[in-house]
Design a protein around this motif. Structure first.
Motif, short mmCIF file in Angstrom:
data_model
loop_
_atom_site.label_atom_id
_atom_site.label_comp_id
_atom_site.label_asym_id
_atom_site.label_seq_id
_atom_site.Cartn_x
_atom_site.Cartn_y
_atom_site.Cartn_z
N LEU A 201 8.58 -38.61 8.88
CA LEU A 201 9.29 -38.39 7.63
C LEU A 201 10.24 -37.19 7.70
CD1 LEU A 201 6.41 -38.98 5.04
CD2 LEU A 201 8.39 -40.46 5.44
N THR A 202 9.83 -36.17 8.43
CA THR A 202 10.60 -34.91 8.44
C THR A 202 11.34 -34.71 9.75
OG1 THR A 202 8.74 -33.61 9.32
CG2 THR A 202 8.86 -33.88 6.93
N ARG A 203 11.66 -35.78 10.46
CA ARG A 203 12.23 -35.63 11.79
C ARG A 203 13.49 -34.75 11.77
NH1 ARG A 203 15.19 -40.37 15.12
NH2 ARG A 203 16.65 -39.95 13.41
N ASP A 204 14.44 -35.08 10.92
CA ASP A 204 15.69 -34.31 10.89
C ASP A 204 15.46 -32.91 10.36
OD1 ASP A 204 17.04 -36.50 11.91
OD2 ASP A 204 17.57 -37.27 9.92
N ALA A 205 14.67 -32.80 9.28
CA ALA A 205 14.41 -31.48 8.71
C ALA A 205 13.63 -30.60 9.68
CB ALA A 205 13.64 -31.62 7.40
N ALA B 255 5.39 -52.07 7.57
CA ALA B 255 5.38 -52.10 6.11
C ALA B 255 5.52 -50.70 5.53
CB ALA B 255 4.09 -52.76 5.61
N TRP B 256 4.82 -49.74 6.14
CA TRP B 256 4.88 -48.35 5.66
C TRP B 256 6.29 -47.79 5.81
CZ3 TRP B 256 5.78 -43.95 8.77
CH2 TRP B 256 5.63 -42.72 8.11
N THR B 257 6.92 -48.06 6.95
CA THR B 257 8.28 -47.57 7.18
C THR B 257 9.25 -48.15 6.17
OG1 THR B 257 7.81 -47.35 9.55
CG2 THR B 257 10.13 -47.36 8.88
N GLY B 258 9.17 -49.46 5.95
CA GLY B 258 10.07 -50.09 4.98
C GLY B 258 9.87 -49.56 3.57
N LEU B 259 8.61 -49.42 3.15
CA LEU B 259 8.34 -48.91 1.80
C LEU B 259 8.78 -47.46 1.66
CD1 LEU B 259 4.80 -50.49 1.25
CD2 LEU B 259 6.94 -51.18 0.13
N LEU C 149 2.16 -46.09 -1.63
CA LEU C 149 2.78 -47.02 -0.69
C LEU C 149 2.10 -46.96 0.68
CD1 LEU C 149 6.56 -46.41 -1.55
CD2 LEU C 149 5.07 -48.26 -2.35
N SER C 150 1.73 -45.77 1.12
CA SER C 150 1.07 -45.63 2.43
C SER C 150 -0.30 -46.30 2.43
CB SER C 150 0.93 -44.15 2.79
OG SER C 150 2.19 -43.51 2.85
N ALA C 151 -1.06 -46.11 1.36
CA ALA C 151 -2.39 -46.72 1.27
C ALA C 151 -2.29 -48.25 1.22
CB ALA C 151 -3.13 -46.19 0.05
N THR C 152 -1.29 -48.75 0.49
CA THR C 152 -1.10 -50.21 0.44
C THR C 152 -0.77 -50.76 1.81
OG1 THR C 152 -0.31 -50.02 -1.85
CG2 THR C 152 0.22 -52.05 -0.67
N LEU D 201 -1.63 -49.47 4.71
CA LEU D 201 -2.81 -49.39 5.56
C LEU D 201 -3.73 -50.58 5.32
CD1 LEU D 201 -4.87 -46.24 6.39
CD2 LEU D 201 -6.03 -48.33 5.75
N PHE D 202 -4.01 -50.89 4.06
CA PHE D 202 -4.90 -52.01 3.78
C PHE D 202 -4.24 -53.35 4.09
CE2 PHE D 202 -7.26 -48.96 0.99
CZ PHE D 202 -8.44 -49.02 1.71
N PHE D 203 -2.92 -53.40 4.04
CA PHE D 203 -2.22 -54.59 4.49
C PHE D 203 -2.50 -54.82 5.98
CE2 PHE D 203 1.63 -56.34 6.53
CZ PHE D 203 1.64 -57.60 5.95
N GLY D 204 -2.48 -53.74 6.78
CA GLY D 204 -2.81 -53.87 8.20
C GLY D 204 -4.24 -54.34 8.41
N VAL D 205 -5.17 -53.86 7.59
CA VAL D 205 -6.55 -54.33 7.68
C VAL D 205 -6.63 -55.82 7.38
CG1 VAL D 205 -8.87 -54.13 6.69
CG2 VAL D 205 -7.50 -52.07 7.08
N ALA D 206 -5.94 -56.27 6.32
CA ALA D 206 -5.96 -57.69 5.97
C ALA D 206 -5.34 -58.55 7.07
CB ALA D 206 -5.22 -57.90 4.65
N VAL D 207 -4.28 -58.05 7.71
CA VAL D 207 -3.65 -58.78 8.80
C VAL D 207 -4.64 -58.95 9.96
CG1 VAL D 207 -1.89 -58.65 10.60
CG2 VAL D 207 -1.28 -58.20 8.23
N SER D 208 -5.32 -57.86 10.34
CA SER D 208 -6.28 -57.93 11.43
C SER D 208 -7.41 -58.91 11.10
CB SER D 208 -6.86 -56.54 11.72
OG SER D 208 -5.84 -55.65 12.13
N ALA D 209 -7.89 -58.86 9.86
CA ALA D 209 -8.96 -59.76 9.44
C ALA D 209 -8.52 -61.22 9.49
CB ALA D 209 -9.44 -59.40 8.04
#
Length: 336
Positions: free
Chosen positions: A178-182, A242-246, A279-282, A284-292
Motif C-alpha cells: 500500500l505504501t510502496r511509493d510513500a 481480490a484484495w488488490t482490486g478492492l 475489504l481485506s477481511a472479505t 481473505l474469506f473469499f480465498g478460504v471459500a475458493v480453496s474449499a
C-alpha cells in the motif's frame, strides 16, 4: 451456524490428498458457471460477510496500535532514522484531513513516552491480532462446513502462533504494498537511497509476504486436514487479486471524492482504515471459500469416477452436472 455442505477430508485411505490438477479438472468438469455459482453459495450461506465484518473490527483494533508501537519503540530505542521513515510513510499514506490528528497521535522525537507504555501498545495490538486469527478460524470452519471450533485453549494458542508467524507478516506485507511509493520517498529522504530502487523491491517483497502468510493461514486455521500447498496457493492468489482490486477501488474513491474528507474531517483516516479492513477481511474469506470449493470439486470428481478408495466420505456430496438442459435443477447425490 452455516448451512453449507461440509468438505470431506480426503486422507490416504481415500485416495490421498487433493492435488491442484484434480481441483482444476473438477472445476472444468462442473463448468465455470456452475463452479462460480457454488462458490457464491458457499460464501453466502457460510456467512462469509458476517465473519468478514467481525474480522475487520479486530484488524482495525490491531493496525493503529501496531503502527504507534513500532514508531514509538523505534524512537525509544534510539532508532531515530527508522522512526522518521515510519512517520513520513504513514503521514503520506493518510488522507490530508487526518494529518493533524495523526501527528498528535504518533510518538515524536520530542515526546518522552515510557517504554512500558509503548510495550503496552504492542501487547494490545498482539491481543487484537490474536483474536483476529481466532475469528479467521471460526469463519474458515464455517465456510468448510465445520460447525464447531477447536477447544478454547488449543484455539487461542494456535491463534497466538498464527498472529506472530502469519498475522504480523501479513500486515507488514500489506503495508509495503500500500505504501510502496510513500515508503520509497521516505527512505530516500532519510537514507539518500534512490526511491526507484526502493520501490522496485518493496512491491515484490510485500507480495511474497502476503501470499506466504495467507497460505499459512489457510493451512493452519481450519480445524481439519488441509490439501496440498498448490490448492491453497490458488486460493491465496485469488484472495490477493481480490484484495488488490478492492484496495485500488477504495484508493480511487478517496482520491476522486472531494466531499469525503470534508464530511469526516479529522477522522477521515479512521474511516478509511475501517473500510480497508472490511475489504481485506472479505478478500481473505473469499480465498478460504475458493480453496474449499476447489477441494470439493476434486472430491466430486473422484466420487463420480470411483477414484475414492476405502469407505465413502460421510454426508451428502452436492453434484454439479457438467451439462444441463434449461429445465434441470441441481441435484444432490447420496453416498451408496
Amino acid at each position: 451456524m452455516s448451512s453449507v455442505a461440509r468438505v470431506p477430508e480426503v486422507s490416504e485411505a481415500t485416495g490421498g490428498p487433493v492435488t491442484a490438477r484434480e481441483a482444476w479438472a473438477g472445476v472444468r468438469s462442473d463448468g465455470a458457471r456452475a463452479a462460480g455459482r457454488e462458490l457464491a453459495s458457499r460464501f453466502r450461506y457460510g456467512d462469509g460477510f458476517s465473519h468478514a465484518r467481525a474480522l475487520a473490527f479486530q484488524l482495525a483494533l490491531a493496525a493503529l496500535p501496531l503502527v504507534i508501537a513500532a514508531v514509538g519503540l523505534a524512537g525509544a530505542w534510539d532508532a531515530a532514522s527508522v522512526r522518521l521513515v515510519l512517520n513520513r510513510t504513514v503521514l503520506q499514506l493518510t488522507p490530508g484531513a487526518s494529518d493533524d490528528l495523526l501527528r498528535r497521535t504518533l510518538p515524536s522525537g520530542d515526546t518522552t513516552l515510557a517504554t512500558a507504555a509503548l510495550l503496552l501498545a504492542a501487547v494490545s495490538a498482539l491481543v487484537a491480532l490474536t483474536t483476529a486469527m481466532a475469528q479467521v478460524e471460526r469463519g474458515a470452519n464455517r465456510l468448510y462446513g465445520i460447525q464447531r471450533d477447536r477447544p478454547s485453549v488449543e484455539k487461542y494458542r494456535r491463534a497466538l502462533t498464527l498472529s506472530l508467524v502469519a498475522g504480523v507478516p501479513l500486515m507488514v506485507g500489506s503495508l509495503l504494498i500500500l505504501t510502496r511509493d510513500a515508503f520509497a520517498e521516505a527512505v530516500e529522504s532519510v537514507y539518500a537511497v534512490d526511491d526507484d530502487l526502493v520501490a522496485a523491491w518493496t512491491g515484490p517483497a510485500g507480495l511474497v509476504l502476503v501470499v506466504a502468510s495467507l497460505m499459512a493461514v489457510l493451512r493452519s486455521a481450519p480445524a481439519r486436514q488441509q490439501p496440498g500447498w498448490p490448492v491453497l496457493l490458488a486460493g491465496s492468489l485469488l484472495a490477493v487479486g481480490a484484495w488488490t482490486g478492492l484496495t485500488l477501488l477504495l484508493a480511487g474513491f478517496l482520491h476522486l471524492s472531494t466531499g469525503f474528507g470534508s464530511v469526516y474531517g479529522p477522522v477521515t483516516g479512521v474511516i478509511a482504515l475501517l473500510l480497508w479492513a472490511q475489504l481485506s477481511a472479505t478478500a481473505l474469506f473469499f480465498g478460504v471459500a475458493v480453496s474449499a470449493e476447489l477441494e470439493m470439486a476434486a472430491v466430486r470428481t473422484r466420487w463420480r469416477t470411483g477414484g475414492l478408495g476405502g469407505p465413502p466420505p460421510a454426508g451428502p456430496l452436492p453434484s454439479v452436472p457438467s451439462s444441463r438442459s434449461p429445465g434441470d435443477r441441481p441435484r444432490r447425490e447420496e453416498p451408496a
